[in-house]
Design a protein around this motif. Structure first.
Motif, PDB file in Angstrom:
ATOM      1  N   SER A 162       0.827  -1.207   0.000  1.00 38.94           N
ATOM      2  CA  SER A 162       0.000   0.000   0.000  1.00 38.94           C
ATOM      3  C   SER A 162       0.859   1.253   0.000  1.00 38.94           C
ATOM      4  CB  SER A 162      -0.894  -0.023   1.249  1.00 38.94           C
ATOM      5  OG  SER A 162      -1.381   1.275   1.534  1.00 38.94           O
ATOM      6  N   LEU A 166      -0.472   4.179   0.197  1.00 38.05           N
ATOM      7  CA  LEU A 166      -1.123   5.030   1.203  1.00 38.05           C
ATOM      8  C   LEU A 166      -0.431   4.877   2.559  1.00 38.05           C
ATOM      9  CD1 LEU A 166      -3.670   6.938   1.436  1.00 38.05           C
ATOM     10  CD2 LEU A 166      -4.843   4.973   2.439  1.00 38.05           C
ATOM     11  N   GLU A 167      -0.091   3.626   2.914  1.00 37.07           N
ATOM     12  CA  GLU A 167       0.677   3.357   4.135  1.00 37.07           C
ATOM     13  C   GLU A 167       1.976   4.148   4.167  1.00 37.07           C
ATOM     14  OE1 GLU A 167      -0.152  -1.366   5.187  1.00 37.07           O
ATOM     15  OE2 GLU A 167       1.803  -0.750   4.461  1.00 37.07           O
ATOM     16  N   HIS A 175       1.191   7.812   4.755  1.00 40.26           N
ATOM     17  CA  HIS A 175       0.774   7.965   6.149  1.00 40.26           C
ATOM     18  C   HIS A 175       1.984   7.886   7.073  1.00 40.26           C
ATOM     19  CE1 HIS A 175      -0.520   6.288  10.055  1.00 40.26           C
ATOM     20  NE2 HIS A 175      -1.660   6.907   9.871  1.00 40.26           N
ATOM     21  N   LEU A 211       6.946  12.775  14.454  1.00 43.45           N
ATOM     22  CA  LEU A 211       7.640  12.270  15.640  1.00 43.45           C
ATOM     23  C   LEU A 211       9.160  12.377  15.582  1.00 43.45           C
ATOM     24  CD1 LEU A 211       5.371   9.123  16.272  1.00 43.45           C
ATOM     25  CD2 LEU A 211       5.274  11.341  17.429  1.00 43.45           C
ATOM     26  N   ARG A 221      -6.921  12.814  10.278  1.00 48.87           N
ATOM     27  CA  ARG A 221      -6.711  11.916  11.402  1.00 48.87           C
ATOM     28  C   ARG A 221      -5.435  12.261  12.181  1.00 48.87           C
ATOM     29  NH1 ARG A 221      -4.262   9.453  14.536  1.00 48.87           N
ATOM     30  NH2 ARG A 221      -3.395   7.397  14.685  1.00 48.87           N
ATOM     31  N   ASP A 267       3.095   0.443  15.532  1.00 44.18           N
ATOM     32  CA  ASP A 267       1.993   1.296  15.082  1.00 44.18           C
ATOM     33  C   ASP A 267       0.967   1.496  16.196  1.00 44.18           C
ATOM     34  OD1 ASP A 267       3.361   1.288  12.736  1.00 44.18           O
ATOM     35  OD2 ASP A 267       1.831   0.252  11.556  1.00 44.18           O
ATOM     36  N   VAL A 311       2.380   4.229  18.152  1.00 42.96           N
ATOM     37  CA  VAL A 311       2.197   5.461  17.363  1.00 42.96           C
ATOM     38  C   VAL A 311       0.750   5.946  17.450  1.00 42.96           C
ATOM     39  CG1 VAL A 311       2.048   6.342  14.983  1.00 42.96           C
ATOM     40  CG2 VAL A 311       4.115   5.161  15.755  1.00 42.96           C
ATOM     41  N   HIS A 312      -0.190   5.028  17.256  1.00 36.75           N
ATOM     42  CA  HIS A 312      -1.603   5.428  17.339  1.00 36.75           C
ATOM     43  C   HIS A 312      -1.904   6.047  18.713  1.00 36.75           C
ATOM     44  CE1 HIS A 312      -2.413   3.767  13.507  1.00 36.75           C
ATOM     45  NE2 HIS A 312      -2.667   2.523  13.840  1.00 36.75           N
ATOM     46  N   LEU A 368      -0.684   9.523  19.065  1.00 34.80           N
ATOM     47  CA  LEU A 368      -1.362  10.539  18.245  1.00 34.80           C
ATOM     48  C   LEU A 368      -2.877  10.557  18.400  1.00 34.80           C
ATOM     49  CD1 LEU A 368       0.823  10.158  15.006  1.00 34.80           C
ATOM     50  CD2 LEU A 368       1.019  11.909  16.796  1.00 34.80           C
ATOM     51  N   SER A 369      -3.454   9.591  19.112  1.00 33.52           N
ATOM     52  CA  SER A 369      -4.915   9.565  19.338  1.00 33.52           C
ATOM     53  C   SER A 369      -5.185   8.912  20.689  1.00 33.52           C
ATOM     54  CB  SER A 369      -5.625   8.718  18.277  1.00 33.52           C
ATOM     55  OG  SER A 369      -5.487   9.281  17.002  1.00 33.52           O
ATOM     56  N   LEU A 400      -8.259   3.823  13.104  1.00 34.89           N
ATOM     57  CA  LEU A 400      -7.049   4.587  12.795  1.00 34.89           C
ATOM     58  C   LEU A 400      -6.311   3.966  11.614  1.00 34.89           C
ATOM     59  CD1 LEU A 400      -5.877   5.295  16.445  1.00 34.89           C
ATOM     60  CD2 LEU A 400      -7.034   6.851  14.863  1.00 34.89           C
ATOM     61  N   LYS A 420      -7.335   4.742   8.017  1.00 34.72           N
ATOM     62  CA  LYS A 420      -6.850   5.966   7.372  1.00 34.72           C
ATOM     63  C   LYS A 420      -5.479   5.737   6.752  1.00 34.72           C
ATOM     64  CE  LYS A 420     -10.402   8.099   9.009  1.00 34.72           C
ATOM     65  NZ  LYS A 420     -11.591   8.114   8.136  1.00 34.72           N
ATOM     66  N   ARG A 421      -4.881   4.603   7.074  1.00 38.72           N
ATOM     67  CA  ARG A 421      -3.505   4.327   6.683  1.00 38.72           C
ATOM     68  C   ARG A 421      -3.428   3.406   5.471  1.00 38.72           C
ATOM     69  NH1 ARG A 421      -0.004   0.214   8.228  1.00 38.72           N
ATOM     70  NH2 ARG A 421       2.119   0.900   7.869  1.00 38.72           N
ATOM     71  N   THR A 422      -4.408   2.540   5.333  1.00 33.94           N
ATOM     72  CA  THR A 422      -4.382   1.537   4.268  1.00 33.94           C
ATOM     73  C   THR A 422      -5.793   1.060   3.987  1.00 33.94           C
ATOM     74  OG1 THR A 422      -3.584  -0.667   3.610  1.00 33.94           O
ATOM     75  CG2 THR A 422      -3.989  -0.322   5.950  1.00 33.94           C
TER      76      THR A 422
END
Lengths: 417, 417
Positions: free
Chosen positions: A95, A97-98, A101, A109, A143, B102, B105-106, B109-110, B275, B278-280
């Motif tokens: 992907s 998109l990955e 992102h 970070l 997001r 990840d 990371v998530h 950030l959230s 989450l 939004k990444r893939t």
């Protein structure tokens, strides 16, 4: 001049046509840029590869760990198509998109080369969003807390006068670009636009171009449209670290089982790999090898894309034919005539796009939500509709487009009434 | 008592043995927990799968986009082995390390379910690190700005008295756990330890257990060690969202081309998928199908792991035999006798581990750097060496262990002198 009586007649007949459409109980979908089963069939032989011969050209056992940058022969195959030197190209997961992102995440970070702090430590981080654009680009920014500022598209790409002005704000850290056969309007950036992007006077030292070259080899005609080399032009302009180039084979081989690429300056790639090396030991090299064995070389890739074109070009032709025969002379209705990529943008009179999408939905025809082409789902003129004709079989595209016509006509008649 | 003269003789003979070792010019490597080529051969038939039959059990075309949570039949196959209900299990890419990274990371950030803010907005975020532990867990925290506080391991898992004390600090947001056949000491957590972890009085409402069940089915004996169900126990203790469970097939099928899993409470999984969406668009489902076609079912998986055991158990036996024959009565030298997993921990007298690793390196024998088993590479007693015997063929493991013995003997003789 249309008289009020004519309008009444038009509205009545448009309503009748729409009721007839609803009565058909269609269930069709023009929402997403997905390859059709027939396209995926082209690459299905991959699913028996690589077989027992699992060694890469350099003898690497692709089955084991390691190889963070991806298989050299796959990077070599795609390097010229993405205009990135193979040694600055990363081949990764399934992907792109990955990769986009994660690049934003890494920048949030860890300071980018040339940057002096993490983006999470900035008061505000802004990306420029040429509109119409790709909803998933916008969604990942939303997001991650990255604000989006729209920039109008022109036939040459984003309006560079607007970009040159906006980047004077140091909060502007990036711009989304789909430089070739853009999603959704099919625009290819002119050389002048790319040159100006490479040199735009960004105040942020860590300003980046997110260059999503998603349709690098996805031509709908025999002409292979070229886009200028953003890495080279940026280096020439004294901004070697500005572009991150992305691409993938999702619409070349298998949509869910392709390989994504990231290319950039040596400094950016080193930064990206150092951070990614804390995240994983490496990508699936057997899938990289699978791709090399199947596509073989540049000619193999070109042949393969020609076979895609034979399947999807007729679908785009139908979209254009239907719209031409019905709306060639309708004020306020126009559409893109892409020479590649996956989408047609249908522009309708202000204030009617959402109504048309709603009418279509109620008749069993799914269209991309109006507004999806704009940040925060807000198309301020409510006039942009993205059509994605690749996934349904050709007869369904014909049927769906006939439905689109009926819905547009009704919305226009309602507006005139 | 050893007399000074004996010590001199010992040192001289240890030096002579070491010089002999160096003269062999060996190039061997016991650093990483990699499967051997022979193990990878077991799963190489996968590389011709799934072939033209690309449909999932529910008819899904695995070649196309979508399916964010992963193929249901693969999740169903692994659910019992990871003790996670299939509907709360995610099957994803080729790396569980990615999923752990990840997830941190998530959370940075959230806000997590139950949390009131993003971890980047905390003054300090701390994870507890049972030591000895896994260097890649530590490295990803260091990269992401998460501080690590060591907790000593006991034969039952992390020292829970220490954990219960440390989690009273609200900065403590997580703990790393490899609950079965732990990396590197082979410990399996007792039921009591798991029960206490599930109930530990964490001050942070978003405290999480990162439960890296990397060796869930990786038994070295006929006995299938079980670890208590951390999800169920946490729910019982009123902390249903506390554990994130991870696993992968990297050491079941192909190290670089396996499938990784994440399992948790319904709320955590929904958070993670929202989450990740939004990444893939989704993971490689053809690789999920490839795994199901190859492993088939629980019995198929067990059979496959027995074949791994036949290859690697003799290597672990050699490590134990060599160490027993040379150091059974040596004060300060001990080693783990794992019933599963990929590592042996060799404990040497304080202050000698780095010297031994250095001696080995100079003789052409690569060992995991001393200190790698501890946060920031700092083993304060300099006594822990991780041995990874799976990758080299058996005769090389024998040769390498003979080399380890020579290096340990020299370091001990130097220390005594």
């Amino acid at each position: 001049m249309t008289s009020p009586a004519d309008i009444g007649t038009d509205l009545a007949s448009a309503r009748a046509a729409y009721e007839e459409l609803k009565a058909q109980g269609m269930r069709l979908d023009l929402t997403r840029g997905k390859p059709s089963a027939e396209q995926l069939d082209l690459a299905t032989p991959m699913l028996s590869l690589p077989g027992a011969d699992y060694r890469a050209a350099d003898g690497t056992d692709t089955r084991n760990y390691a190889g963070l940058q991806g298989l050299p022969e796959l990077r070599g195959l795609f390097a010229p198509f993405l205009a990135v030197p193979a040694e600055q190209l990363v081949a990764f997961g399934n992907s792109s998109l990955e990769l986009m992102h994660d690049t934003v995440v890494h920048a949030l970070l860890s300071p980018l080369p040339g940057g002096d702090r993490r983006w999470v430590d900035e008061e505000r981080v802004v990306f420029l969003a040429p509109v119409p654009g790709y909803d998933r680009h916008f969604a990942l920014c939303e997001r991650l807390g990255v604000d989006l500022v729209p920039v109008p598209m022109t036939p040459d790409g984003p309006d560079m006068d607007v970009v040159d002005e906006l980047v004077r704000d140091p909060a502007v850290k990036g711009i989304w670009c789909v430089p070739k056969y853009s999603n959704p309007d099919g625009t290819t950036y002119s050389d002048e636009t790319v040159r100006r992007l490479a040199a735009t006077p960004a105040a942020a030292p860590d300003f980046r171009i997110f260059w999503d070259n998603a349709y690098a080899v996805h031509h709908l005609t025999e002409h292979e449209t070229e886009v200028a080399d953003v890495l080279a032009l940026s280096a020439e302009a004294g901004n070697p670290d500005r572009p991150f180039v992305f691409g993938s084979t999702s619409k070349i081989t298998l949509a869910g089982a392709g390989v994504a690429f990231l290319g950039s300056s040596a400094a950016n790639v080193a930064w990206w790999l150092a951070l990614t090396g804390k995240r994983t030991i490496g990508p699936d090299k057997t899938n990289h090898l699978r791709h090399v064995r199947f596509l073989r070389d540049a000619d193999g890739l070109r042949d393969h894309m020609r076979r895609h074109r034979e399947i999807i070009a007729p679908k785009f032709a139908v979209v254009d034919e239907v719209l031409t025969s019905d709306f060639a002379d309708t004020p306020g209705v126009s559409w893109s005539k892409p020479a590649g990529g996956y989408f047609v943008t249908l522009t309708v009179p202000d204030g009617t796009a959402a109504r048309i999408v709603r009418l279509a939905k109620d008749a069993g025809l799914a269209l991309t939500p109006a507004g999806a082409t704009h940040p925060y789902g807000d198309d301020p003129q409510d006039r942009t509709i993205r059509l994605a004709p690749t996934f349904p079989p050709l007869p369904e595209v014909e049927k769906a487009m006939a439905g689109v016509v009926v819905c547009v006509r009704l919305a226009l008649a309602e507006r005139a009434a």
